[in-house]
Write an enzyme that holds these catalytic residues in place. Structure first.
Site, PDB file in Angstrom:
ATOM      1  N   ILE A   1       3.419   7.506  -2.604  1.00 43.09           N
ATOM      2  CA  ILE A   1       3.336   8.956  -2.461  1.00 43.09           C
ATOM      3  C   ILE A   1       2.978   9.580  -3.802  1.00 43.09           C
ATOM      4  O   ILE A   1       3.104   8.944  -4.851  1.00 43.09           O
ATOM      5  CB  ILE A   1       4.666   9.577  -1.957  1.00 43.09           C
ATOM      6  CG1 ILE A   1       5.792   9.308  -2.971  1.00 43.09           C
ATOM      7  CG2 ILE A   1       5.012   9.075  -0.580  1.00 43.09           C
ATOM      8  CD1 ILE A   1       7.036  10.130  -2.706  1.00 43.09           C
TER       9      ILE A   1
ATOM     10  N   ASN B   1       0.806  -1.220   0.000  1.00 48.43           N
ATOM     11  CA  ASN B   1       0.000   0.000   0.000  1.00 48.43           C
ATOM     12  C   ASN B   1       0.841   1.272   0.000  1.00 48.43           C
ATOM     13  O   ASN B   1       0.344   2.338  -0.362  1.00 48.43           O
ATOM     14  CB  ASN B   1      -0.921  -0.020   1.231  1.00 48.43           C
ATOM     15  CG  ASN B   1      -1.611   1.300   1.482  1.00 48.43           C
ATOM     16  OD1 ASN B   1      -2.524   1.689   0.763  1.00 48.43           O
ATOM     17  ND2 ASN B   1      -1.157   2.015   2.512  1.00 48.43           N
TER      18      ASN B   1
ATOM     19  N   TYR C   1       3.243   9.169 -11.232  1.00 48.03           N
ATOM     20  CA  TYR C   1       2.314   8.346 -10.452  1.00 48.03           C
ATOM     21  C   TYR C   1       1.607   7.331 -11.357  1.00 48.03           C
ATOM     22  O   TYR C   1       1.449   6.154 -10.994  1.00 48.03           O
ATOM     23  CB  TYR C   1       1.293   9.258  -9.777  1.00 48.03           C
ATOM     24  CG  TYR C   1       0.459   8.614  -8.710  1.00 48.03           C
ATOM     25  CD1 TYR C   1       1.003   8.261  -7.476  1.00 48.03           C
ATOM     26  CD2 TYR C   1      -0.902   8.384  -8.915  1.00 48.03           C
ATOM     27  CE1 TYR C   1       0.223   7.688  -6.479  1.00 48.03           C
ATOM     28  CE2 TYR C   1      -1.695   7.822  -7.924  1.00 48.03           C
ATOM     29  CZ  TYR C   1      -1.130   7.468  -6.712  1.00 48.03           C
ATOM     30  OH  TYR C   1      -1.903   6.898  -5.727  1.00 48.03           O
TER      31      TYR C   1
END
Length: 240
Positions: free
Chosen positions: A89, A86, A151
């Site tokens: 950032i 999990n 990301y």
């Protein structure tokens, strides 16, 4: 014999909700975090002390290896049968203006972190012929979002790794799945214009960490033993 689950980035947000849910399912929860001792201890209190803290930076391979080997040495008759990758950032920016360090930091925590944590846990899962690996992806890794090239790359890589690893270990009773949240009300979404973003979501709201945790709990359960190599979105209809 106790059952153990390791949740990386377990001190806050979605990670904390998963820790609480798995503790309620009877797991001894190993709460990983990088540096926030206070929040990690709060999570441990929330699960009634049914677990332990294991601080290390998932992006640091040596630190991760040392921490996991130390845990295994202290628990010679046990193994970690569930891991939830999990930790992650955001460092949002358009690619043309993105510092190189932000590119590497996001990928190092999400993608290299998955490798660093999961690889040393696989031998015991294979030996016991049971394991559950849940990787936290994102709608950004499926759809791609502007301002999140780093990301999106990290989460897209997690999705591809999930599909590949699932095929490697299925015969050993190990399932590997990814969960892809949309906008979930946590520290990660603070600072976003929630009112404006809700208008883009058919459900007209942000999700909660507990809803994500419920999905993870199902994937961990025996009822999900025939589900592997999948990416399950939880986004209120934002992207289908």
């Amino acid at each position: 014999m106790s059952k153990y689950a390791l949740i990386t980035g377990g001190s806050r947000g979605i990670g904390r909700a998963i820790c609480v849910k798995l503790a309620h399912m009877g797991y001894q929860v190993i709460i990983n975090y990088a540096s926030n001792d206070a929040e990690a201890k709060n999570t441990l209190e929330m699960i009634g002390g049914n677990g332990e803290l294991l601080p290390f930076d998932v992006s640091n391979s040596e630190q991760t290896k040392t921490a996991i080997e130390a845990w295994q040495k202290d628990h010679p008759n046990d193994y970690i049968e569930v891991v939830v990758n999990n930790a992650g950032i955001r460092r949002d920016n358009v690619l043309a203006l993105m510092p190189e360090s932000d590119w590497h930091r996001v990928l190092d925590i999400t993608l290299s972190g998955f490798f660093n944590v999961t690889q040393p846990l696989l031998p015991a899962m294979q030996l016991h012929k049971f394991g559950r690996i849940i990787n936290m992806a994102s709608v950004s890794g499926i759809k791609g979002l502007p301002g999140q090239t780093n990301y999106s790359a990290a989460k897209g890589g997690i999705i591809a790794a999930t599909k590949a690893l699932a095929q490697e270990v299925a015969r050993r009773g190990i399932t590997v799945n990814a969960v892809a949240p949309g906008f979930i009300k946590t520290d990660m979404t603070e600072g976003l214009d929630e009112a404006a973003l809700k208008k883009t979501i058919p459900a007209n709201r942000f999700g909660t960490p507990e809803e994500v945790a419920d999905l993870v709990a199902f994937l961990v359960s025996p009822n999900a033993g025939y589900i592997t190599g999948n990416v399950i979105s939880i986004n209120g209809g934002l992207y289908t």
